[in-house]
Write a protein that holds these residues in place. Structure first.
Motif, short mmCIF file in Angstrom:
data_model
loop_
_atom_site.label_atom_id
_atom_site.label_comp_id
_atom_site.label_asym_id
_atom_site.label_seq_id
_atom_site.Cartn_x
_atom_site.Cartn_y
_atom_site.Cartn_z
N CYS B 57 76.53 107.01 79.42
CA CYS B 57 77.54 105.88 79.59
C CYS B 57 78.53 106.47 78.88
O CYS B 57 78.70 107.22 77.97
CB CYS B 57 76.82 104.64 78.96
N ASN B 58 79.96 106.02 79.75
CA ASN B 58 81.19 106.64 78.95
C ASN B 58 81.72 105.78 78.10
O ASN B 58 82.69 106.05 77.40
CB ASN B 58 82.18 106.83 80.27
N HIS B 59 81.04 104.53 77.68
CA HIS B 59 81.71 103.43 76.89
C HIS B 59 83.15 103.20 76.98
O HIS B 59 83.83 103.47 75.88
CB HIS B 59 81.28 104.07 75.40
N CYS B 60 83.72 103.15 78.20
CA CYS B 60 84.96 102.92 78.67
C CYS B 60 85.54 101.91 77.81
O CYS B 60 85.28 101.02 77.45
CB CYS B 60 85.14 102.23 80.07
N ASP B 61 87.09 102.10 77.62
CA ASP B 61 87.78 101.17 77.02
C ASP B 61 88.00 100.04 78.05
O ASP B 61 88.37 98.89 77.47
CB ASP B 61 89.01 101.73 76.69
N CYS B 95 76.31 94.61 86.66
CA CYS B 95 76.80 95.66 86.00
C CYS B 95 76.52 96.73 86.46
O CYS B 95 77.27 97.90 86.34
CB CYS B 95 76.49 95.49 84.36
N ILE B 96 75.13 96.89 86.99
CA ILE B 96 74.62 98.13 87.69
C ILE B 96 75.81 98.48 88.69
O ILE B 96 75.96 99.70 88.92
CB ILE B 96 73.33 98.07 87.77
N ALA B 97 75.90 97.55 89.45
CA ALA B 97 76.80 97.57 90.88
C ALA B 97 78.16 98.01 90.29
O ALA B 97 78.77 98.58 91.04
CB ALA B 97 76.71 96.65 91.67
N SER B 98 78.50 97.75 89.36
CA SER B 98 80.14 97.84 88.65
C SER B 98 80.30 98.92 88.02
O SER B 98 81.47 99.51 87.70
CB SER B 98 80.61 96.70 87.88
N CYS B 99 79.39 99.87 87.80
CA CYS B 99 79.52 101.32 86.95
C CYS B 99 79.86 102.35 87.86
O CYS B 99 78.90 102.72 88.60
CB CYS B 99 78.38 101.65 86.08
N PRO B 100 80.97 102.90 87.80
CA PRO B 100 81.40 104.02 88.87
C PRO B 100 80.46 105.18 88.35
O PRO B 100 80.49 106.29 89.05
CB PRO B 100 82.57 104.16 88.68
N TYR B 101 79.99 105.57 87.13
CA TYR B 101 79.23 106.55 86.75
C TYR B 101 77.68 106.26 87.01
O TYR B 101 77.04 107.17 86.49
CB TYR B 101 79.19 106.67 85.13
N ASP B 102 77.31 105.01 87.58
CA ASP B 102 76.06 104.79 87.48
C ASP B 102 74.91 105.01 86.39
O ASP B 102 74.14 105.64 86.26
CB ASP B 102 75.36 105.60 88.60
N ALA B 103 75.63 104.63 85.09
CA ALA B 103 74.87 105.02 83.86
C ALA B 103 73.84 103.79 83.40
O ALA B 103 73.20 103.98 82.41
CB ALA B 103 76.05 105.06 82.84
N ARG B 104 73.68 102.81 84.45
CA ARG B 104 72.76 101.70 83.81
C ARG B 104 71.73 101.57 84.84
O ARG B 104 71.55 102.00 85.98
CB ARG B 104 73.66 100.33 84.03
N TYR B 105 70.46 101.06 84.22
CA TYR B 105 69.34 100.99 84.94
C TYR B 105 68.65 99.75 84.54
O TYR B 105 68.71 99.19 83.52
CB TYR B 105 68.36 102.22 84.77
N PRO B 106 67.84 98.92 85.67
CA PRO B 106 67.11 97.82 85.17
C PRO B 106 65.86 98.03 84.33
O PRO B 106 65.06 98.93 84.76
CB PRO B 106 66.83 97.21 86.46
N HIS B 107 65.62 97.66 83.01
CA HIS B 107 64.55 98.12 82.19
C HIS B 107 63.43 97.35 82.74
O HIS B 107 63.69 96.23 83.09
CB HIS B 107 64.80 97.54 80.89
N PRO B 108 62.08 97.94 82.83
CA PRO B 108 61.06 97.06 83.38
C PRO B 108 60.72 95.76 82.66
O PRO B 108 60.19 94.90 83.33
CB PRO B 108 59.84 97.96 83.21
N ASP B 109 61.36 95.52 81.64
CA ASP B 109 61.17 94.31 80.69
C ASP B 109 62.04 93.39 81.31
O ASP B 109 62.09 92.26 80.83
CB ASP B 109 61.34 94.71 79.12
#
Lengths: 303, 178
Positions: B57-61, B95-109
């Motif tokens: 994740c790029n922790h974008c501003d 948020c997953i769809a919104s991230c240009p770096y594809d840094a997020r995933y749905p946790h199984p929980d």
């Protein structure tokens, strides 16, 4: 969407496009019901005001159920309603649905005696409530008109707010999805109505909406092709890429051009089965949402 | 305070120790990860150039994920670190769809998960993030950009660097030394 961190490459599956179709169709149906009430054409176009709105709450519940199924953390869905986030289209959508769904039920309640003449509310409180709401029918119609427009535009804005997916990141999707929703709603009214006056009126409206849709689709591609490489790549998904055949065959040909030709022929009084054009419009509207939802998730920035 | 990370693409060998360290430290479910290694080859044979990057994740501003979150679960924490509050997340996937770096995933929980810069479990205790601390080539630098003496500030003054897809306009805070 990133094969390096997640085995699933799509985050949104069938639920979102189905919801966008149901939501857009419900928005269109409620819009025409409210519009014809405000314009005083209740008796002239009775199906659009009194009969077709009964589908709207059903569609909204189907859409809401699809949305709920889509959530990964289902039991926390109520968190949507503990905050209002103006920058988040999904927050707008959640609150819009929270308002328009009860309004659609109220509208059906006010019109239920039109389709079930023997309907009895039984309890005094319900009878009083109906009498109270009927006094404000016009106010309710205006509220429905406004919220139907917000819902219809929102179905497209949900996608267009994502800068990360170049195919979705065009504000033309808002008006395009609204127009498509209104067009599918006109098609439903044409299917339900038995009066030729009403059918021809909505066939003409549908024809106009199809024209606007084609205009917006052309502009969408012009915008992409005049933009950055990733936007050109996004357009190329439909111009030679993997979505070319489904888009031009199912959405543009079967969903827009052929029904437009059939509607023109019918308005010129050629004899043909009246259900073909509206069914094609509905099919095209559904395919349009599935294709945009899937293709958008295949488009991305390069690095 | 503005936490940031720099990754030296000249020193990274792509061993994936950072990935495993993160999975262990943050108990990432099997099959997923919060950071990943990318190898890019440029040029034509025999003039080839390879760049290896440890990405996360790029922790974008200007984070699209924080903007589109309908519940406020995605938020800016201390030092601009982007975090997800688990019991506010509904798992809608926006948020997953919104991230240009594809840094997020749905946790199984159910909630959406991503890199936290190990903010709560390590950084606030004075440690480096897990990936930085295990790197065998010491190719990663972490710290506060507002502190001119932090390791990340020092290295960014000395070396040329780039960010990923700056044209997406998210103002990323993951710097790659080139």
């Amino acid at each position: 969407m990133n094969h390096l961190i997640d085995p699933n490459l799509h985050i949104w599956h069938w639920q979102i496009p189905l919801y966008l179709f149901a939501g857009g169709l419900a928005a269109g149906i409620l819009f025409f019901a409210a519009l014809n009430t405000i314009l005083g054409r209740k008796e002239k176009y009775p199906v659009s005001v009194k009969l077709s709105p009964f589908i709207a709450p059903v569609l909204l519940i189907i859409g809401l159920s699809a949305l709920f199924i889509d959530l990964n953390h289902k039991l926390y869905f109520w968190r949507l309603y503990t905050t209002i986030r103006l920058q988040s289209p999904m927050s707008w959508g959640a609150w819009t649905l929270m308002i328009i769904t009860p309004l659609s039920f109220i509208w059906c309640g006010l019109n239920i005696k039109e389709i079930l003449p023997k309907w009895d509310w039984k309890y005094k409180v319900l009878i009083d409530l109906e009498a109270f709401l009927r006094k404000y029918e016009l106010v309710i119609a205006w509220l429905i008109l406004i919220y139907a427009l917000i819902l219809g535009v929102y179905t497209g804005i949900l996608f267009s707010a994502f800068n990360a997916r170049p195919l979705w990141n065009t504000s033309i999707l808002g008006p395009l999805f609204l127009t498509s929703g209104l067009s599918t709603a006109a098609a439903v009214i044409v299917l339900m109505s038995k009066s030729q006056l009403e059918r021809h009126y909505f066939a003409r409206i549908d024809l106009m909406l199809i024209g606007i849709e084609i205009f917006l689709i052309i502009h969408m591609f012009m915008g992409f092709l005049a933009s950055t490489q990733v936007h050109i790549d996004a357009a190329n998904l439909f111009l030679g890429g993997p979505y070319t055949t489904p888009f031009w065959l199912f959405v543009v040909s079967l969903g827009l051009v052929i029904p437009a030709i059939l509607e023109i022929l019918e308005l010129l009084h050629y004899k043909m089965p009246a259900w073909i054009a509206p069914v094609l419009v509905l099919f095209g509207g559904l395919m349009f949402r599935f294709i945009i939802a899937n293709a958008g998730q295949a488009s991305r920035w390069l690095y | 305070m503005r936490y940031a990370m720099a990754v030296d693409t000249k020193k990274c060998v792509g061993c994936s120790d950072c990935v495993v360290a993160c999975q262990t430290e943050n108990k990432v479910p099997i099959g997923f990860c919060r950071d990943w290694v990318v190898e890019v080859t440029d040029g034509t044979y025999p003039q080839l150039e390879i760049e290896i990057r440890s990405e996360r994740c790029n922790h974008c501003d200007n984070s699209p994920c924080v903007r589109c979150c309908p519940t406020g679960a995605s938020h800016y924490a201390d030092g601009g670190v982007v975090l997800v509050t688990h019991d506010m997340c509904i798992g809608c996937g926006a948020c997953i769809a919104s991230c240009p770096y594809d840094a997020r995933y749905p946790h199984p929980d159910g909630y959406v998960d991503k890199c936290t810069f190990c903010l709560e479990n390590r950084v606030q205790k004075g440690l480096n993030p897990a990936c930085v601390s295990v790197c065998p080539t010491k190719c990663m630098y972490f710290g506060d950009l507002d502190d001119p003496n932090s390791s990340v500030s020092v290295i960014l003054k000395k070396r040329k660097f780039k960010t990923l897809i700056p044209e997406a306009g998210t103002m990323p805070q993951l710097y790659f030394l080139i």
